[in-house]
Design a protein around this motif. Structure first.
Motif, PDB file in Angstrom:
ATOM      1  N   HIS A  87     -14.008  23.231   6.078  1.00 60.21           N
ATOM      2  CA  HIS A  87     -13.027  23.084   5.003  1.00 60.21           C
ATOM      3  C   HIS A  87     -11.925  22.095   5.408  1.00 60.21           C
ATOM      4  N   ILE A  88     -11.457  22.194   6.637  1.00 56.84           N
ATOM      5  CA  ILE A  88     -10.466  21.229   7.133  1.00 56.84           C
ATOM      6  C   ILE A  88     -11.042  19.817   7.049  1.00 56.84           C
ATOM      7  N   ARG A  89     -12.279  19.655   7.497  1.00 62.12           N
ATOM      8  CA  ARG A  89     -12.925  18.329   7.477  1.00 62.12           C
ATOM      9  C   ARG A  89     -13.034  17.787   6.057  1.00 62.12           C
ATOM     10  N   ILE A  90     -13.559  18.602   5.167  1.00 63.46           N
ATOM     11  CA  ILE A  90     -13.791  18.171   3.787  1.00 63.46           C
ATOM     12  C   ILE A  90     -12.472  17.846   3.092  1.00 63.46           C
ATOM     13  N   ALA A  91     -11.498  18.740   3.209  1.00 65.84           N
ATOM     14  CA  ALA A  91     -10.217  18.535   2.514  1.00 65.84           C
ATOM     15  C   ALA A  91      -9.471  17.336   3.078  1.00 65.84           C
ATOM     16  N   GLN A  92      -9.463  17.186   4.397  1.00 66.78           N
ATOM     17  CA  GLN A  92      -8.762  16.046   4.985  1.00 66.78           C
ATOM     18  C   GLN A  92      -9.443  14.735   4.577  1.00 66.78           C
ATOM     19  N   LYS A  93     -10.779  14.700   4.605  1.00 66.40           N
ATOM     20  CA  LYS A  93     -11.507  13.502   4.171  1.00 66.40           C
ATOM     21  C   LYS A  93     -11.158  13.176   2.728  1.00 66.40           C
ATOM     22  N   ASP A  94     -11.082  14.184   1.895  1.00 64.05           N
ATOM     23  CA  ASP A  94     -10.735  14.001   0.490  1.00 64.05           C
ATOM     24  C   ASP A  94      -9.338  13.376   0.356  1.00 64.05           C
ATOM     25  N   ILE A  95      -8.382  13.885   1.111  1.00 67.83           N
ATOM     26  CA  ILE A  95      -7.015  13.357   1.060  1.00 67.83           C
ATOM     27  C   ILE A  95      -6.981  11.913   1.556  1.00 67.83           C
ATOM     28  N   LEU A 120      -3.781   3.464   7.865  1.00 64.77           N
ATOM     29  CA  LEU A 120      -3.104   3.293   6.576  1.00 64.77           C
ATOM     30  C   LEU A 120      -1.591   3.380   6.749  1.00 64.77           C
ATOM     31  N   LEU A 121      -1.138   4.384   7.497  1.00 61.54           N
ATOM     32  CA  LEU A 121       0.298   4.532   7.757  1.00 61.54           C
ATOM     33  C   LEU A 121       0.874   3.293   8.426  1.00 61.54           C
ATOM     34  N   SER A 122       0.120   2.705   9.318  1.00 64.02           N
ATOM     35  CA  SER A 122       0.604   1.563  10.107  1.00 64.02           C
ATOM     36  C   SER A 122       0.484   0.226   9.380  1.00 64.02           C
ATOM     37  N   ASP A 123      -0.167   0.207   8.241  1.00 60.95           N
ATOM     38  CA  ASP A 123      -0.336  -1.029   7.479  1.00 60.95           C
ATOM     39  C   ASP A 123       1.012  -1.441   6.881  1.00 60.95           C
ATOM     40  N   GLU A 124       1.600  -2.466   7.453  1.00 60.62           N
ATOM     41  CA  GLU A 124       2.932  -2.904   7.022  1.00 60.62           C
ATOM     42  C   GLU A 124       2.947  -3.402   5.583  1.00 60.62           C
ATOM     43  N   GLY A 125       1.789  -3.690   5.036  1.00 58.78           N
ATOM     44  CA  GLY A 125       1.710  -4.130   3.647  1.00 58.78           C
ATOM     45  C   GLY A 125       1.771  -2.985   2.649  1.00 58.78           C
ATOM     46  N   LYS A 126       1.741  -1.764   3.156  1.00 52.50           N
ATOM     47  CA  LYS A 126       1.776  -0.581   2.278  1.00 52.50           C
ATOM     48  C   LYS A 126       3.180  -0.010   2.229  1.00 52.50           C
ATOM     49  N   ASP A 127       3.647   0.241   1.025  1.00 52.58           N
ATOM     50  CA  ASP A 127       4.918   0.939   0.827  1.00 52.58           C
ATOM     51  C   ASP A 127       4.615   2.429   0.931  1.00 52.58           C
ATOM     52  N   LEU A 128       5.210   3.078   1.891  1.00 57.58           N
ATOM     53  CA  LEU A 128       4.907   4.482   2.154  1.00 57.58           C
ATOM     54  C   LEU A 128       5.405   5.425   1.058  1.00 57.58           C
ATOM     55  N   PHE A 129       6.352   4.961   0.251  1.00 59.26           N
ATOM     56  CA  PHE A 129       6.967   5.835  -0.747  1.00 59.26           C
ATOM     57  C   PHE A 129       6.590   5.512  -2.188  1.00 59.26           C
ATOM     58  N   ILE A 151       1.978   7.795   0.102  1.00 58.31           N
ATOM     59  CA  ILE A 151       1.379   7.942   1.433  1.00 58.31           C
ATOM     60  C   ILE A 151       2.125   8.975   2.280  1.00 58.31           C
ATOM     61  N   VAL A 152       3.444   9.004   2.202  1.00 59.64           N
ATOM     62  CA  VAL A 152       4.207   9.999   2.965  1.00 59.64           C
ATOM     63  C   VAL A 152       3.842  11.410   2.516  1.00 59.64           C
ATOM     64  N   ARG A 153       3.761  11.609   1.213  1.00 57.81           N
ATOM     65  CA  ARG A 153       3.398  12.928   0.689  1.00 57.81           C
ATOM     66  C   ARG A 153       2.010  13.328   1.179  1.00 57.81           C
ATOM     67  N   GLU A 154       1.070  12.387   1.173  1.00 60.84           N
ATOM     68  CA  GLU A 154      -0.291  12.694   1.602  1.00 60.84           C
ATOM     69  C   GLU A 154      -0.334  13.004   3.099  1.00 60.84           C
ATOM     70  N   ALA A 155       0.476  12.329   3.895  1.00 61.40           N
ATOM     71  CA  ALA A 155       0.569  12.638   5.328  1.00 61.40           C
ATOM     72  C   ALA A 155       1.057  14.068   5.531  1.00 61.40           C
ATOM     73  N   MET A 156       2.085  14.443   4.797  1.00 62.23           N
ATOM     74  CA  MET A 156       2.601  15.814   4.925  1.00 62.23           C
ATOM     75  C   MET A 156       1.594  16.836   4.421  1.00 62.23           C
ATOM     76  N   LEU A 157       0.828  16.467   3.403  1.00 67.28           N
ATOM     77  CA  LEU A 157      -0.206  17.360   2.881  1.00 67.28           C
ATOM     78  C   LEU A 157      -1.300  17.598   3.929  1.00 67.28           C
ATOM     79  N   ILE A 158      -1.736  16.532   4.594  1.00 70.70           N
ATOM     80  CA  ILE A 158      -2.733  16.691   5.659  1.00 70.70           C
ATOM     81  C   ILE A 158      -2.209  17.630   6.742  1.00 70.70           C
ATOM     82  N   ALA A 159      -0.987  17.380   7.204  1.00 72.62           N
ATOM     83  CA  ALA A 159      -0.411  18.204   8.271  1.00 72.62           C
ATOM     84  C   ALA A 159      -0.257  19.655   7.830  1.00 72.62           C
TER      85      ALA A 159
END
Length: 160
Positions: free
Chosen positions: A55-63, A111-120, A131-139
């Motif tokens: 479940h962790i694998r599937i949900a994290q991959k989905d996110i 993805l987080l480290s991609d300077e071309g992406k606006d995290l917010f 992206i920030v919300r999705e990072a917190m969701l994974i954690a």
């Protein structure tokens, strides 16, 4: 956002996803589980450790897939997110699941480290997610289920 602030935020989010600050890491939670107990469902719990890991694998991959691509395909809740009980899991299946979790985390860290992406900024294909919300969701999601793995191990008598 200033470059130094962005780097600090990325470091904090990465550490949050990796875990280990306020709880054990996934690796620690899975260490030493006897192969014959991976699929045992403890009394009064609905899932085995294997089902929780998957479940962790599937949900994290989905996110991660959602965060990266507008071509994301929505999974059906709960059927696509939870594996069915099984009597056994091979060492290869176990290792593959863990390796995919690690690979997907690396994809997300890139993805987080991609300077071309606006995290917010909201993801164009989402409903306000960023992206920030999705990072917190994974954690958050992973830590919740890591705790369930520890509870299952305690009930099975295979935790410290």
């Amino acid at each position: 956002m200033h470059a130094d602030q962005r780097k600090k935020l990325i470091n904090e989010l990465t550490a949050l996803i990796k875990g280990g600050n306020a709880h054990v890491t996934l690796s620690e939670a899975l260490s030493g589980i006897p192969a014959d107990m991976r699929t045992t469902i403890p009394d009064n719990l609905p899932y085995s450790i294997w089902q929780l890991l998957e479940h962790i694998r599937i949900a994290q991959k989905d996110i991660v897939d959602f965060s990266i691509s507008k071509d994301y395909k929505t999974l059906v809740w709960p059927d696509d997110y939870w594996p069915q009980p099984t009597d056994s899991v091979t060492d290869e299946q176990w290792a593959d699941s863990i390796e995919e979790i690690e690979r997907d985390q690396q994809r997300f860290f890139a993805l987080l480290s991609d300077e071309g992406k606006d995290l917010f900024s909201p993801l164009a294909w989402g409903t306000g997610q960023n992206i920030v919300r999705e990072a917190m969701l994974i954690a958050d999601h992973n830590s919740y289920h890591i705790a369930e793995i520890i509870v299952a191990r305690r009930l099975l008598g295979i935790w410290k």
